[in-house]
Design a protein around this motif. Sequence first.
Motif, short mmCIF file in Angstrom:
data_model
loop_
_atom_site.label_atom_id
_atom_site.label_comp_id
_atom_site.label_asym_id
_atom_site.label_seq_id
_atom_site.Cartn_x
_atom_site.Cartn_y
_atom_site.Cartn_z
N ILE A 194 3.89 -0.72 12.07
CA ILE A 194 5.06 -1.60 12.03
C ILE A 194 5.07 -2.50 13.26
O ILE A 194 4.36 -2.25 14.22
CB ILE A 194 6.38 -0.79 11.95
CG1 ILE A 194 6.57 0.10 13.18
CG2 ILE A 194 6.47 0.00 10.66
CD1 ILE A 194 7.91 0.82 13.24
N PRO A 229 10.47 3.43 7.96
CA PRO A 229 10.59 1.97 7.86
C PRO A 229 11.53 1.55 6.73
O PRO A 229 12.29 0.59 6.88
CB PRO A 229 9.15 1.52 7.58
CG PRO A 229 8.31 2.56 8.24
CD PRO A 229 9.06 3.85 8.01
N GLN A 230 11.54 2.27 5.62
CA GLN A 230 12.42 1.93 4.50
C GLN A 230 13.88 2.16 4.87
O GLN A 230 14.76 1.39 4.48
CB GLN A 230 12.05 2.74 3.25
CG GLN A 230 10.71 2.37 2.65
CD GLN A 230 9.50 2.87 3.47
OE1 GLN A 230 9.58 3.83 4.22
NE2 GLN A 230 8.39 2.18 3.34
N THR A 272 2.88 4.81 9.84
CA THR A 272 2.91 3.46 9.29
C THR A 272 2.82 2.44 10.40
O THR A 272 3.52 2.55 11.42
CB THR A 272 4.25 3.24 8.53
OG1 THR A 272 4.45 4.31 7.61
CG2 THR A 272 4.27 1.92 7.81
N ARG A 276 15.08 -0.61 7.13
CA ARG A 276 15.28 -1.86 6.39
C ARG A 276 16.74 -2.02 5.94
O ARG A 276 17.24 -3.12 5.77
CB ARG A 276 14.35 -1.89 5.19
CG ARG A 276 14.33 -3.21 4.47
CD ARG A 276 13.29 -3.23 3.42
NE ARG A 276 12.14 -3.93 3.98
CZ ARG A 276 11.10 -4.31 3.29
NH1 ARG A 276 11.01 -4.01 2.02
NH2 ARG A 276 10.13 -4.94 3.86
N TRP A 278 -1.52 -9.13 7.00
CA TRP A 278 -0.64 -7.97 7.20
C TRP A 278 0.82 -8.42 7.21
O TRP A 278 1.17 -9.45 7.78
CB TRP A 278 -0.99 -7.27 8.51
CG TRP A 278 -0.07 -6.14 8.85
CD1 TRP A 278 -0.15 -4.85 8.40
CD2 TRP A 278 1.07 -6.18 9.71
NE1 TRP A 278 0.87 -4.10 8.93
CE2 TRP A 278 1.63 -4.89 9.74
CE3 TRP A 278 1.68 -7.19 10.46
CZ2 TRP A 278 2.76 -4.58 10.48
CZ3 TRP A 278 2.80 -6.90 11.20
CH2 TRP A 278 3.33 -5.60 11.21
N CYS A 286 4.69 -6.61 8.01
CA CYS A 286 5.37 -5.41 8.49
C CYS A 286 6.11 -4.78 7.31
O CYS A 286 6.93 -5.43 6.66
CB CYS A 286 6.36 -5.77 9.60
SG CYS A 286 7.30 -4.33 10.19
N PRO A 287 5.83 -3.50 7.00
CA PRO A 287 6.46 -2.86 5.85
C PRO A 287 7.95 -2.62 6.06
O PRO A 287 8.67 -2.34 5.12
CB PRO A 287 5.70 -1.54 5.71
CG PRO A 287 5.14 -1.28 7.05
CD PRO A 287 4.89 -2.61 7.69
N GLY A 346 9.27 -7.03 6.85
CA GLY A 346 8.72 -8.00 5.92
C GLY A 346 8.18 -9.27 6.56
O GLY A 346 7.82 -10.21 5.86
#
Length: 133
Positions: free
Chosen positions: A85, A110-111, A83, A114, A29, A31-32, A35
């Motif tokens: 995370i 999450p995006q 999601t 980032r 895995w 983390c989206p 990373g």
Amino acid sequence: MKKTPTYEEYLNHTGLHYHKLWKATGDSWICPGCGRSKFQIMRWTLRFPNTPDAFMDWVAALHKHHDHSNDYMNLGEPRFPETLICGQYNSADGTVKRKLKLPRKFSFSPQEMRMFIEATPHGKHKINYERAL
């Protein structure tokens, strides 16, 4: 003090209060949001810091992050799906909202996070509040 866990410490990590998610999440895995790998989210930190029983230990929290904005913004559906995370990413969402005085019910995806969070393996995230705003 930044510290790196041994492979044995990683394998023996129980997952603490998030033990079900920890066991259900595979070693591959990532983390989206930040990373980092499941191994890299492990951080040596003070547990129960405001109590007389405080002690240092490995923490590697996982959270199911979801969109709280749906009700607040009357979108009809979430802006992003639930999601999994890392705990630091989940915590950063709340920290940014408090500091920038954003609505409690707002959620960064999450995006989006980032764009304003810099991750460090086994360390704390750095938040760029200007970019978050």
